[in-house]
Design an enzyme around this catalytic site. Structure first.
Site, PDB file in Angstrom:
ATOM      1  N   ARG A 144      -5.529 -16.218  10.413  1.00  0.00           N
ATOM      2  CA  ARG A 144      -4.729 -16.713  11.549  1.00  0.00           C
ATOM      3  C   ARG A 144      -5.669 -17.099  12.679  1.00  0.00           C
ATOM      4  O   ARG A 144      -6.652 -16.404  12.917  1.00  0.00           O
ATOM      5  CB  ARG A 144      -3.782 -15.607  12.041  1.00  0.00           C
ATOM      6  CG  ARG A 144      -2.676 -15.282  11.082  1.00  0.00           C
ATOM      7  CD  ARG A 144      -1.969 -13.985  11.461  1.00  0.00           C
ATOM      8  NE  ARG A 144      -2.320 -12.909  10.556  1.00  0.00           N
ATOM      9  CZ  ARG A 144      -2.008 -11.627  10.723  1.00  0.00           C
ATOM     10  NH1 ARG A 144      -1.327 -11.240  11.788  1.00  0.00           N
ATOM     11  NH2 ARG A 144      -2.367 -10.724   9.855  1.00  0.00           N
ATOM     12  N   GLU A 159     -14.456  -0.544  12.024  1.00  0.00           N
ATOM     13  CA  GLU A 159     -15.047   0.708  11.532  1.00  0.00           C
ATOM     14  C   GLU A 159     -16.333   0.468  10.764  1.00  0.00           C
ATOM     15  O   GLU A 159     -17.205   1.325  10.725  1.00  0.00           O
ATOM     16  CB  GLU A 159     -14.049   1.427  10.595  1.00  0.00           C
ATOM     17  CG  GLU A 159     -12.841   1.974  11.335  1.00  0.00           C
ATOM     18  CD  GLU A 159     -11.714   2.367  10.393  1.00  0.00           C
ATOM     19  OE1 GLU A 159     -11.977   2.692   9.218  1.00  0.00           O
ATOM     20  OE2 GLU A 159     -10.550   2.346  10.841  1.00  0.00           O
ATOM     21  N   HIS A 180       0.483  -3.739  15.562  1.00  0.00           N
ATOM     22  CA  HIS A 180      -0.544  -2.723  15.264  1.00  0.00           C
ATOM     23  C   HIS A 180      -0.283  -1.421  16.013  1.00  0.00           C
ATOM     24  O   HIS A 180      -1.186  -0.605  16.221  1.00  0.00           O
ATOM     25  CB  HIS A 180      -1.973  -3.211  15.613  1.00  0.00           C
ATOM     26  CG  HIS A 180      -2.484  -4.292  14.709  1.00  0.00           C
ATOM     27  ND1 HIS A 180      -3.228  -5.359  15.150  1.00  0.00           N
ATOM     28  CD2 HIS A 180      -2.336  -4.482  13.382  1.00  0.00           C
ATOM     29  CE1 HIS A 180      -3.532  -6.147  14.136  1.00  0.00           C
ATOM     30  NE2 HIS A 180      -2.983  -5.639  13.037  1.00  0.00           N
ATOM     31  N   LYS A 215       0.868  -1.183   0.000  1.00  0.00           N
ATOM     32  CA  LYS A 215       0.000   0.000   0.000  1.00  0.00           C
ATOM     33  C   LYS A 215       0.896   1.221   0.000  1.00  0.00           C
ATOM     34  O   LYS A 215       1.963   1.204   0.625  1.00  0.00           O
ATOM     35  CB  LYS A 215      -0.881   0.015   1.249  1.00  0.00           C
ATOM     36  CG  LYS A 215      -1.883  -1.108   1.296  1.00  0.00           C
ATOM     37  CD  LYS A 215      -2.743  -1.017   2.542  1.00  0.00           C
ATOM     38  CE  LYS A 215      -3.625  -2.242   2.668  1.00  0.00           C
ATOM     39  NZ  LYS A 215      -4.199  -2.423   3.987  1.00  0.00           N
ATOM     40  N   GLU A 275      -3.088   4.792   9.713  1.00  0.00           N
ATOM     41  CA  GLU A 275      -1.687   4.382   9.871  1.00  0.00           C
ATOM     42  C   GLU A 275      -0.765   5.153   8.927  1.00  0.00           C
ATOM     43  O   GLU A 275       0.316   5.587   9.317  1.00  0.00           O
ATOM     44  CB  GLU A 275      -1.571   2.874   9.629  1.00  0.00           C
ATOM     45  CG  GLU A 275      -2.245   2.081  10.740  1.00  0.00           C
ATOM     46  CD  GLU A 275      -2.496   0.629  10.371  1.00  0.00           C
ATOM     47  OE1 GLU A 275      -3.334   0.387   9.472  1.00  0.00           O
ATOM     48  OE2 GLU A 275      -1.876  -0.250  10.970  1.00  0.00           O
ATOM     49  N   GLY A 313      -5.729  -8.597  10.079  1.00  0.00           N
ATOM     50  CA  GLY A 313      -5.098  -8.938  11.353  1.00  0.00           C
ATOM     51  C   GLY A 313      -5.918  -8.260  12.435  1.00  0.00           C
ATOM     52  O   GLY A 313      -6.520  -7.215  12.180  1.00  0.00           O
ATOM     53  N   ARG A 328       6.280   1.664   6.901  1.00  0.00           N
ATOM     54  CA  ARG A 328       5.805   0.855   8.004  1.00  0.00           C
ATOM     55  C   ARG A 328       6.792  -0.306   8.151  1.00  0.00           C
ATOM     56  O   ARG A 328       7.024  -1.058   7.199  1.00  0.00           O
ATOM     57  CB  ARG A 328       4.436   0.299   7.668  1.00  0.00           C
ATOM     58  CG  ARG A 328       3.958  -0.611   8.749  1.00  0.00           C
ATOM     59  CD  ARG A 328       2.767  -1.387   8.304  1.00  0.00           C
ATOM     60  NE  ARG A 328       2.072  -1.848   9.468  1.00  0.00           N
ATOM     61  CZ  ARG A 328       0.790  -2.160   9.481  1.00  0.00           C
ATOM     62  NH1 ARG A 328       0.080  -2.028   8.401  1.00  0.00           N
ATOM     63  NH2 ARG A 328       0.233  -2.586  10.584  1.00  0.00           N
ATOM     64  N   GLY A 337      -9.012  -5.759  11.760  1.00  0.00           N
ATOM     65  CA  GLY A 337      -8.881  -5.768  10.298  1.00  0.00           C
ATOM     66  C   GLY A 337      -8.648  -7.188   9.842  1.00  0.00           C
ATOM     67  O   GLY A 337      -9.156  -8.127  10.453  1.00  0.00           O
ATOM     68  N   GLY A 357     -10.771  -2.156   9.455  1.00  0.00           N
ATOM     69  CA  GLY A 357     -11.839  -2.553   8.528  1.00  0.00           C
ATOM     70  C   GLY A 357     -13.117  -3.047   9.182  1.00  0.00           C
ATOM     71  O   GLY A 357     -14.193  -2.483   8.969  1.00  0.00           O
ATOM     72  N   ILE A 358     -13.031  -4.087   9.992  1.00  0.00           N
ATOM     73  CA  ILE A 358     -14.232  -4.658  10.615  1.00  0.00           C
ATOM     74  C   ILE A 358     -14.740  -3.733  11.728  1.00  0.00           C
ATOM     75  O   ILE A 358     -15.935  -3.469  11.844  1.00  0.00           O
ATOM     76  CB  ILE A 358     -13.934  -6.066  11.177  1.00  0.00           C
ATOM     77  CG1 ILE A 358     -13.468  -6.996  10.048  1.00  0.00           C
ATOM     78  CG2 ILE A 358     -15.133  -6.640  11.903  1.00  0.00           C
ATOM     79  CD1 ILE A 358     -12.943  -8.356  10.519  1.00  0.00           C
ATOM     80  N   ASP A 412     -12.846 -12.992   4.493  1.00  0.00           N
ATOM     81  CA  ASP A 412     -13.485 -11.674   4.516  1.00  0.00           C
ATOM     82  C   ASP A 412     -14.734 -11.726   5.392  1.00  0.00           C
ATOM     83  O   ASP A 412     -15.661 -12.489   5.107  1.00  0.00           O
ATOM     84  CB  ASP A 412     -13.848 -11.275   3.076  1.00  0.00           C
ATOM     85  CG  ASP A 412     -14.324  -9.828   2.996  1.00  0.00           C
ATOM     86  OD1 ASP A 412     -15.071  -9.393   3.899  1.00  0.00           O
ATOM     87  OD2 ASP A 412     -13.954  -9.156   2.023  1.00  0.00           O
ATOM     88  N   MET A 413     -14.750 -10.900   6.432  1.00  0.00           N
ATOM     89  CA  MET A 413     -15.864 -10.935   7.383  1.00  0.00           C
ATOM     90  C   MET A 413     -17.210 -10.701   6.700  1.00  0.00           C
ATOM     91  O   MET A 413     -18.228 -11.266   7.109  1.00  0.00           O
ATOM     92  CB  MET A 413     -15.610  -9.907   8.488  1.00  0.00           C
ATOM     93  CG  MET A 413     -16.656  -9.881   9.561  1.00  0.00           C
ATOM     94  SD  MET A 413     -16.890 -11.500  10.349  1.00  0.00           S
ATOM     95  CE  MET A 413     -15.716 -11.409  11.680  1.00  0.00           C
TER      96      MET A 413
HETATM   97  P1  ADP Z   1      -5.758  -4.753   6.841  1.00  0.00           P
HETATM   98  O1  ADP Z   1      -5.604  -5.489   8.130  1.00  0.00           O
HETATM   99  O2  ADP Z   1      -5.327  -5.550   5.640  1.00  0.00           O
HETATM  100  O3  ADP Z   1      -5.259  -3.330   6.844  1.00  0.00           O
HETATM  101  P2  ADP Z   1      -8.437  -3.633   6.960  1.00  0.00           P
HETATM  102  O4  ADP Z   1      -8.264  -2.945   8.260  1.00  0.00           O
HETATM  103  O5  ADP Z   1      -8.676  -2.807   5.749  1.00  0.00           O
HETATM  104  O6  ADP Z   1      -7.312  -4.689   6.638  1.00  0.00           O
HETATM  105  O7  ADP Z   1      -9.667  -4.652   7.133  1.00  0.00           O
HETATM  106  C1  ADP Z   1     -10.002  -5.508   6.085  1.00  0.00           C
HETATM  107  C2  ADP Z   1     -11.138  -6.400   6.494  1.00  0.00           C
HETATM  108  O8  ADP Z   1     -12.256  -5.627   6.927  1.00  0.00           O
HETATM  109  C3  ADP Z   1     -11.665  -7.218   5.323  1.00  0.00           C
HETATM  110  O9  ADP Z   1     -11.006  -8.438   5.229  1.00  0.00           O
HETATM  111  C4  ADP Z   1     -13.108  -7.426   5.677  1.00  0.00           C
HETATM  112  O10 ADP Z   1     -13.226  -8.677   6.320  1.00  0.00           O
HETATM  113  C5  ADP Z   1     -13.428  -6.379   6.690  1.00  0.00           C
HETATM  114  N1  ADP Z   1     -14.522  -5.483   6.303  1.00  0.00           N
HETATM  115  C6  ADP Z   1     -14.466  -4.402   5.501  1.00  0.00           C
HETATM  116  N2  ADP Z   1     -15.696  -3.847   5.377  1.00  0.00           N
HETATM  117  C7  ADP Z   1     -16.536  -4.604   6.128  1.00  0.00           C
HETATM  118  C8  ADP Z   1     -17.943  -4.558   6.415  1.00  0.00           C
HETATM  119  N3  ADP Z   1     -18.737  -3.625   5.916  1.00  0.00           N
HETATM  120  N4  ADP Z   1     -18.443  -5.519   7.221  1.00  0.00           N
HETATM  121  C9  ADP Z   1     -17.661  -6.483   7.734  1.00  0.00           C
HETATM  122  N5  ADP Z   1     -16.340  -6.568   7.511  1.00  0.00           N
HETATM  123  C10 ADP Z   1     -15.789  -5.642   6.712  1.00  0.00           C
END
Ligand code: ADP
Length: 401
Positions: free
Chosen positions: A243, A333, A183, A17, A381, A214, A95, A212, A330-331, A285-286
């Site tokens: 994991r 937020e 993190h 990234k 980050e 992780g 990073r 996320g 990701g999850i 992917d959640m």
């Molecule tokens: P990374 O750890 O790679 O930086 P992110 O913090 O971007 O990842 O988180 C990515 C994860 O967030 C995705 O694998 C997905 O499971 C999850 N995610 C993103 N949007 C949603 C959503 N609307 N609902 C549930 N899970 C989500």
């Protein structure tokens, strides 16, 4: 364009990234350009945006001869430089996953520092080499550009010995076997936001949930890390995308003895085939796990929440109580459902959710009057790394009197 640019690189195990910020005096503001290459090495794919505008949308890089991180980095930097030209670069921030016991703060990378970071590769063999490859790639395309490393471990330097020591014989502890935590760049951003966003009474004892791909939790007292769920490696603690989190080491002994598994197959299993993916059999992917009706997918989501609830309880007891819970990444937020299920599991602790605020992903999602406040704070980050780099370069240019 004349404002100098701070470049940020975040090279992960299968993705790179990057972002670029204009340092036109004062604060840096939001990233002007952002992009990533995903799917390294099998199907490297580039996206790049300028502000809200997509400049490159899912370009397959195989045809450009890219098959590894170094190639992905080279093409990314070329495309990015094509947007803002080469001259005005101020610094590159990276990073770096592991700073060992040594790096408690961001560091300018000279040859000696680079060698010290290389010596830490055995502590993070899947990530550190990519982070260092990013530095090499920048040195090739922009020789002499100051480069700064920001570490995922640094924020956890305040964790006391009783928590970071592993009960191993001394000769092993002396080889660097201890709990580090990760993190930290994300957690340091959240810590910087607490005084701005939380009233004083709510920011003394805080658990931050970085959820996320992780995932980990950090217990903060007065904005400093006192405990975290990741440990010697980024495998410990919560259930994650691929994991499995905390695991009885007896499982590994069993696999080694009974199946003759070696380091590489165990590494592949533990980093890439467990967690939501391994348990659900559906996806890492959640979003897909939550959408699936499969019993194993339901169990995966249930265990994801269960492990968070269990560990928040443990961290609350480390903190001697809890004032606030913060969701990020990701999850954290974006998934109102996961936040709701976690908060329901923590009702006993005094977390009470405002369902509508949660559905809107408001900043404050707890109901008025609950003992524990709950928040959603998007992490940044890349912004932390860019500011670290700009600050260190400014200090170098204007040494303290
Ligand atoms: P990374 O750890 O790679 O930086 P992110 O913090 O971007 O990842 O988180 C990515 C994860 O967030 C995705 O694998 C997905 O499971 C999850 N995610 C993103 N949007 C949603 C959503 N609307 N609902 C549930 N899970 C989500």
């Amino acid at each position: 364009m004349s404002a100098p640019v701070v470049l940020v690189l975040n090279a992960g195990s299968s993705s790179v990234k990057f972002a670029a910020y204009e340092a036109g005096g004062g604060d840096l503001g939001p990233a002007r350009w952002r992009g990533q290459v995903e799917g390294i090495p099998d199907d490297p794919t580039l996206t790049l945006s300028e502000g809200d505008r997509r400049v490159v949308d899912g370009e397959k890089l195989n045809s450009a001869g890219v098959s590894d991180h170094a190639g992905a980095l080279r093409v990314s930097l070329e495309r990015l430089f094509g947007l803002f030209g080469r001259d005005p670069l101020l610094a590159a921030g990276h990073r770096v996953v592991h700073g060992g016991a040594e790096f408690g703060a961001p560091a300018l990378v000279d040859d000696a520092t680079f060698a010290r970071l290389e010596a830490l590769i055995p502590l993070a063999p899947l990530h550190q080499p990519h982070n260092l490859a990013g530095m090499r790639a920048v040195a090739e395309v922009a020789p002499g550009l100051p480069q700064v490393a920001s570490f995922d471990t640094s924020f956890h330097r305040t964790i006391p010995a009783v928590a970071h020591t592993i009960a191993l014989p001394r000769e092993l502890r002396e080889k660097g076997l201890r709990r580090y935590g990760f993190h930290g760049i994300s957690y340091s951003f959240i810590a910087s936001q607490l005084p701005k966003r939380l009233p004083e009474a709510e920011r003394g004892r805080v658990v931050v949930a970085h959820l996320g791909n992780g995932a980990s939790l950090c217990a903060m007292r007065d904005g400093r890390s006192v405990e975290t769920t990741m440990s010697f490696s980024a495998l410990d603690g919560l259930l994650m995308g691929t994991r499995c989190g905390a695991l009885d080491p007896g499982v590994l002994l069993y696999l080694m003895r009974e199946r003759g598994d070696g380091v590489e197959s165990l590494e592949d299993l533990l980093y890439r085939r467990c967690g939501l993916l391994g348990l659900s059999g559906v996806s890492a992917d959640m979003r897909k796990v939550l959408a699936s009706e499969e019993p194993d997918a339901r169990l995966a989501a249930e265990q994801f929440v269960y492990r968070i609830v269990r560990e928040v309880g443990a961290l609350a007891s480390v903190l001697g109580g809890l004032d606030a819970l913060v969701f990020t990444a990701g999850i954290g937020e974006r998934s109102a459902e996961i936040r709701e299920r976690v908060c329901e599991g923590l009702a006993w602790l005094g977390v009470s959710l405002d369902r509508e605020a949660n559905a809107r992903s408001d900043e404050r999602i707890s109901a008025a009057g609950g003992r524990v406040a709950a928040f959603v704070i998007p992490t940044d980050e890349e912004g932390v790394i860019a500011r670290d780099a700009a600050t260190l370069v400014a200090q170098r240019l204007e040494p303290a009197a």
